[in-house]
Design a protein around this motif. Structure first.
Motif, short mmCIF file in Angstrom:
data_model
loop_
_atom_site.label_atom_id
_atom_site.label_comp_id
_atom_site.label_asym_id
_atom_site.label_seq_id
_atom_site.Cartn_x
_atom_site.Cartn_y
_atom_site.Cartn_z
N UNK A 7 -47.07 -55.80 -10.76
CA UNK A 7 -48.09 -56.83 -10.98
C UNK A 7 -47.36 -58.02 -11.59
N UNK A 8 -47.51 -59.16 -10.93
CA UNK A 8 -46.88 -60.38 -11.41
C UNK A 8 -47.98 -61.38 -11.74
N UNK A 9 -48.02 -61.81 -12.99
CA UNK A 9 -48.97 -62.83 -13.43
C UNK A 9 -48.28 -64.18 -13.35
N UNK A 10 -49.00 -65.15 -12.77
CA UNK A 10 -48.40 -66.46 -12.49
C UNK A 10 -49.20 -67.59 -13.10
N UNK A 11 -48.48 -68.62 -13.48
CA UNK A 11 -49.05 -69.91 -13.85
C UNK A 11 -48.61 -70.87 -12.76
N UNK A 12 -49.55 -71.66 -12.25
CA UNK A 12 -49.25 -72.63 -11.20
C UNK A 12 -49.43 -74.02 -11.81
N UNK A 13 -48.36 -74.57 -12.43
CA UNK A 13 -48.50 -75.81 -13.18
C UNK A 13 -48.83 -77.04 -12.34
N UNK A 14 -48.44 -77.06 -11.08
CA UNK A 14 -48.70 -78.23 -10.23
C UNK A 14 -50.06 -78.21 -9.59
N UNK A 15 -50.84 -77.18 -9.84
CA UNK A 15 -52.14 -77.03 -9.20
C UNK A 15 -53.20 -77.89 -9.88
N UNK A 16 -53.91 -78.65 -9.08
CA UNK A 16 -55.00 -79.47 -9.60
C UNK A 16 -56.36 -79.04 -9.03
N UNK A 17 -56.32 -78.04 -8.14
CA UNK A 17 -57.55 -77.55 -7.53
C UNK A 17 -57.30 -76.13 -7.00
N UNK A 18 -58.38 -75.47 -6.59
CA UNK A 18 -58.24 -74.15 -5.99
C UNK A 18 -57.44 -74.23 -4.69
N UNK A 19 -57.57 -75.35 -3.98
CA UNK A 19 -56.81 -75.52 -2.73
C UNK A 19 -55.31 -75.54 -3.02
N UNK A 20 -54.88 -76.28 -4.04
CA UNK A 20 -53.47 -76.31 -4.42
C UNK A 20 -52.99 -74.92 -4.81
N UNK A 21 -53.82 -74.23 -5.58
CA UNK A 21 -53.48 -72.88 -6.04
C UNK A 21 -53.31 -71.93 -4.87
N UNK A 22 -54.29 -71.95 -3.94
CA UNK A 22 -54.22 -71.07 -2.78
C UNK A 22 -52.96 -71.31 -1.96
N UNK A 23 -52.59 -72.58 -1.81
CA UNK A 23 -51.39 -72.90 -1.03
C UNK A 23 -50.13 -72.33 -1.68
N UNK A 24 -49.98 -72.50 -2.99
CA UNK A 24 -48.80 -71.98 -3.69
C UNK A 24 -48.76 -70.46 -3.65
N UNK A 25 -49.90 -69.81 -3.87
CA UNK A 25 -49.96 -68.35 -3.89
C UNK A 25 -49.74 -67.79 -2.49
N UNK A 26 -50.37 -68.38 -1.49
CA UNK A 26 -50.21 -67.90 -0.11
C UNK A 26 -48.75 -68.00 0.33
N UNK A 27 -48.10 -69.09 -0.02
CA UNK A 27 -46.70 -69.27 0.34
C UNK A 27 -45.82 -68.19 -0.30
N UNK A 28 -46.01 -67.93 -1.58
CA UNK A 28 -45.23 -66.91 -2.26
C UNK A 28 -45.51 -65.53 -1.68
N UNK A 29 -46.77 -65.20 -1.44
CA UNK A 29 -47.11 -63.89 -0.86
C UNK A 29 -46.43 -63.68 0.48
N UNK A 30 -46.49 -64.67 1.35
CA UNK A 30 -45.89 -64.55 2.68
C UNK A 30 -44.37 -64.38 2.60
N UNK A 31 -43.75 -65.15 1.70
CA UNK A 31 -42.29 -65.03 1.57
C UNK A 31 -41.89 -63.67 1.00
N UNK A 32 -42.66 -63.14 0.04
CA UNK A 32 -42.37 -61.81 -0.50
C UNK A 32 -42.52 -60.74 0.59
N UNK A 33 -43.59 -60.82 1.37
CA UNK A 33 -43.81 -59.86 2.45
C UNK A 33 -42.67 -59.89 3.45
N UNK A 34 -42.28 -61.08 3.86
CA UNK A 34 -41.25 -61.21 4.89
C UNK A 34 -39.86 -60.84 4.39
N UNK A 35 -39.52 -61.25 3.19
CA UNK A 35 -38.17 -61.03 2.67
C UNK A 35 -37.94 -59.59 2.23
N UNK A 36 -38.96 -58.97 1.62
CA UNK A 36 -38.77 -57.65 1.03
C UNK A 36 -39.52 -56.52 1.74
#
Length: 98
Positions: A7-36
């Motif tokens: 379980x990884x808890x994250x702070x998304x400092x550049x996020x100003x909305x739920x849309x920004x948050x979703x984009x950062x989280x979705x990107x990290x999730x996809x990269x983790x799935x693909x790389x590992x």
């Protein structure tokens, strides 16, 4: 068979909305799935625009392999420029063969 759960808890400092948050989280999730080659999904803080929690699972024959993967995932997430890791939990379970 060994199973690792992270379980990884994250702070998304550049996020100003739920849309920004979703984009950062979705990107990290996809990269983790693909790389590992792990399962990864959001498990908490779903409505908070600057926080997120990811659940990650992996399966292997040996615990040492999973420990290495967990270490690599941790480093990878900590080096992501879009998020800050604020918490990390790891658990390893052995499901013996019958």
């Amino acid at each position: 068979m060994w199973v690792a759960v992270l379980r990884i808890d994250l702070l998304i400092p550049g996020s100003r909305s739920l849309k920004d948050r979703r984009q950062a989280v979705r990107s990290l999730k996809e990269r983790l799935r693909n790389k590992f080659d792990v399962a990864c999904g959001e498990v908490g803080d779903l409505e908070n625009w600057n926080r997120a929690s990811l659940g990650i699972a992996a399966v292997a024959n040996e615990k040492a392999i999973l420990q290495k993967i967990a270490d690599e995932i941790s480093r990878y997430a900590q080096n992501d420029p879009n998020v800050q890791v604020t918490g990390l939990e790891r658990d390893f379970c052995n499901y013996g063969t019958s």
